[in-house]
Design a protein around this motif. Structure first.
Motif, PDB file in Angstrom:
ATOM      1  N   UNK A 186       0.848  -1.210   0.000  1.00  0.00           N
ATOM      2  CA  UNK A 186       0.000   0.000   0.000  1.00  0.00           C
ATOM      3  C   UNK A 186       0.880   1.255   0.000  1.00  0.00           C
ATOM      4  N   UNK A 190       0.979   3.884  -3.165  1.00  0.00           N
ATOM      5  CA  UNK A 190       0.722   5.293  -2.854  1.00  0.00           C
ATOM      6  C   UNK A 190       1.873   6.175  -3.383  1.00  0.00           C
TER       7      UNK A 190
ATOM      8  N   UNK B  93      -3.387   3.730   5.152  1.00  0.00           N
ATOM      9  CA  UNK B  93      -2.334   4.124   4.196  1.00  0.00           C
ATOM     10  C   UNK B  93      -2.959   4.573   2.883  1.00  0.00           C
ATOM     11  N   UNK B  95      -5.791   5.872   2.437  1.00  0.00           N
ATOM     12  CA  UNK B  95      -6.481   7.155   2.601  1.00  0.00           C
ATOM     13  C   UNK B  95      -5.509   8.321   2.791  1.00  0.00           C
ATOM     14  N   UNK B  96      -4.209   8.005   2.811  1.00  0.00           N
ATOM     15  CA  UNK B  96      -3.225   9.089   2.851  1.00  0.00           C
ATOM     16  C   UNK B  96      -2.715   9.427   4.240  1.00  0.00           C
ATOM     17  N   UNK B  98      -0.651   7.986   6.042  1.00  0.00           N
ATOM     18  CA  UNK B  98       0.790   7.722   6.242  1.00  0.00           C
ATOM     19  C   UNK B  98       1.628   8.351   5.133  1.00  0.00           C
ATOM     20  N   UNK B  99       1.093   9.383   4.489  1.00  0.00           N
ATOM     21  CA  UNK B  99       1.850  10.031   3.402  1.00  0.00           C
ATOM     22  C   UNK B  99       3.072  10.772   3.925  1.00  0.00           C
ATOM     23  N   UNK B 104       3.658   8.425   9.424  1.00  0.00           N
ATOM     24  CA  UNK B 104       4.414   7.692   8.404  1.00  0.00           C
ATOM     25  C   UNK B 104       5.670   7.072   9.010  1.00  0.00           C
TER      26      UNK B 104
END
Lengths: 336, 130
Positions: A186, A190, B93, B95-96, B98-99, B104
């Motif tokens: 994942x 991303x 992750x 859904x962002x 852990x960007x 993160x």
């Protein structure tokens, strides 16, 4: 096809193309790829002894993929461009009900681990990285305008990132096939979506340019094979795929296990390749590790779903972790 | 409770048979699959000896990331619960969450430990490298 069918058809086909009635010695199917059948043969054609390879689609009536239909022409274009490939001899006709062609047999090995560790290959290990860089540059320089027949090869949508389709494709496979969650994948998907490259170049990409698809001997590279995934795209895709950890077969250097990045880039550019964009190479290397990780899951799924109940297939599922480990390293290196 | 041999002792015997009899006396496909089978049995021995530690460590790491939950008392239930929690982490992750930033950092540190534990079982040589 069975041996008698292949021999009868090949006899007719060689007679038509050479005028000689061939005397066969040794016609045998080689093991390997489930995709196509590969047969090896020796044929006496008048004064000449032909050591040949016969490649054909396995089943009649199924539409062949574009790179398969074009394999003869791809090899010919690559050879004309100066890449090291087996010599294509004759493209197939109606002799067989399936798509086929004949090429000259290249003696040599293809197993990755033997190149990395074989004592007899010390010299080959020295020169193969440069040979791979040069051949790849020559493949990437094949002029699209001179090959209208290659327009049927897969190509990225005009204006879109050539990587988007690839990333989406493997994400779809991952979500369809993987029984279990993989948070590292994942993170990687991303990152890839956030860093899709959109270069202007559209070159002929080999598509599976890696150790395992190179025939070699003690004197070095002898032939680049397996063109079934050829397509139009980003030249950095082939370079990144060549650096994927699994294709190093335990070798301690990034390029095919035997070459460093910078010398490879320099050789590739010196041979007329596209300008090397290190960020894009890293993108494709990261994608390549993820792609191989997804493939390990699909192979293990062959076991879970009963299609291939061997201990070998089952065990591949336990190799996914190696790709996760490499992905974490590459993500960290990319600056997270 | 079973009598001896223990699980590990019996698996050791199977691995020994594959190594010393099957692999020595076969060639080609049978030899290759004999090697793969021996490696699989050795992997199982490592897994059985570490599974409780590894599950507990993964659970603790997920507690830290997703909030504390009571650990199931049985290994089979634990596996199902770990899968469910990893699905939750995967969703976060995607859904962002852990960007970037601290989350993160924590996710990556957690996954590095978890994947290293997987390699200790599946590929100890690679695990020893890092």
């Amino acid at each position: 096809m069975d041996t008698a069918t292949v021999e009868a058809g090949l006899r007719k086909f060689l007679h038509k193309n050479t005028g000689h009635d061939p005397a066969f010695a040794g016609l045998a199917r080689l093991s390997g790829g489930a995709g196509r059948e590969t047969w090896t043969f020796d044929a006496q054609l008048g004064d000449e002894k032909l050591e040949g390879i016969f490649r054909c689609d396995p089943v009649a009536g199924i539409e062949s993929s574009a790179p398969r239909i074009l394999e003869f022409h791809l090899l010919k274009a690559a050879m004309d461009a100066g890449a090291i490939v087996p010599e294509p001899l004759w493209d197939g006709d109606e002799t067989f009900p399936v798509k086929f062609f004949v090429m000259r047999r290249v003696p040599g090995e293809a197993l990755g681990g033997r190149l990395i560790r074989g004592e007899q290959y010390a010299h080959a290990r020295e020169i193969i990285p440069t040979q791979l860089a040069q051949s790849l540059a020559r493949i990437h320089r094949i002029d699209r305008a001179e090959h209208p027949e290659f327009e049927i090869l897969p190509a990225p949508v005009e204006g879109a990132s050539p990587a988007r389709h690839e990333v989406e494709n493997y994400e779809r496979i991952f979500r369809e096939v993987s029984p279990d969650p993989h948070p590292v994948f994942e993170l990687a998907f991303r990152w890839l979506y956030q860093h899709l490259p959109n270069p202007p170049e559209r070159v002929l990409v080999h598509g599976d340019y890696r150790l395992g698809n190179f025939l070699y001997g003690e004197d070095g590279l002898r032939g680049i094979i397996d063109w079934e995934l050829a397509h139009w795209g980003d030249p950095m895709e082939d370079i990144g795929w060549l650096a994927v950890k699994s294709w190093r077969f335990g070798g301690d250097k990034p390029m095919a296990g035997i070459g460093d990045y910078e010398p490879f880039f320099a050789d590739y550019e010196a041979a007329g390749g596209c300008p090397v964009d290190r960020d894009r190479v890293r993108f494709w290397e990261l994608f390549g590790n993820l792609k191989w990780g997804v493939i390990t899951i699909t192979q293990a799924a062959n076991y879970f779903f009963g299609r291939n109940k061997t201990v070998e297939m089952a065990s591949i599922g336990r190799r996914t972790a190696e790709t996760e480990w490499e992905l974490l390293r590459l993500l960290e290196q990319a600056g997270i | 409770m079973q009598d001896r041999p223990t699980i590990d002792e019996l698996l050791e015997a199977v691995a020994g048979y594959l190594r010393d009899d099957v692999m020595v006396n076969t060639t080609g496909r049978t030899n290759f699959h004999g090697r793969v089978a021996m490696n699989a049995v050795e992997m199982l021995r490592r897994e059985i000896s570490t599974i409780e530690d590894h599950y507990a460590r993964e659970w603790d790491g997920l507690d830290h990331l997703l909030g504390v939950e009571p650990m199931p008392p049985y290994l089979a239930a634990m596996r199902e619960s770990l899968l469910a929690r990893n699905r939750s982490l995967s969703t976060r992750i995607r859904e962002g969450d852990a960007d970037s930033g601290d989350f993160r950092h924590q996710v990556v540190n957690h996954l590095r430990k978890v994947i290293h534990d997987k390699l200790v079982v599946s590929n100890p040589a690679l695990a020893a490298e890092g």
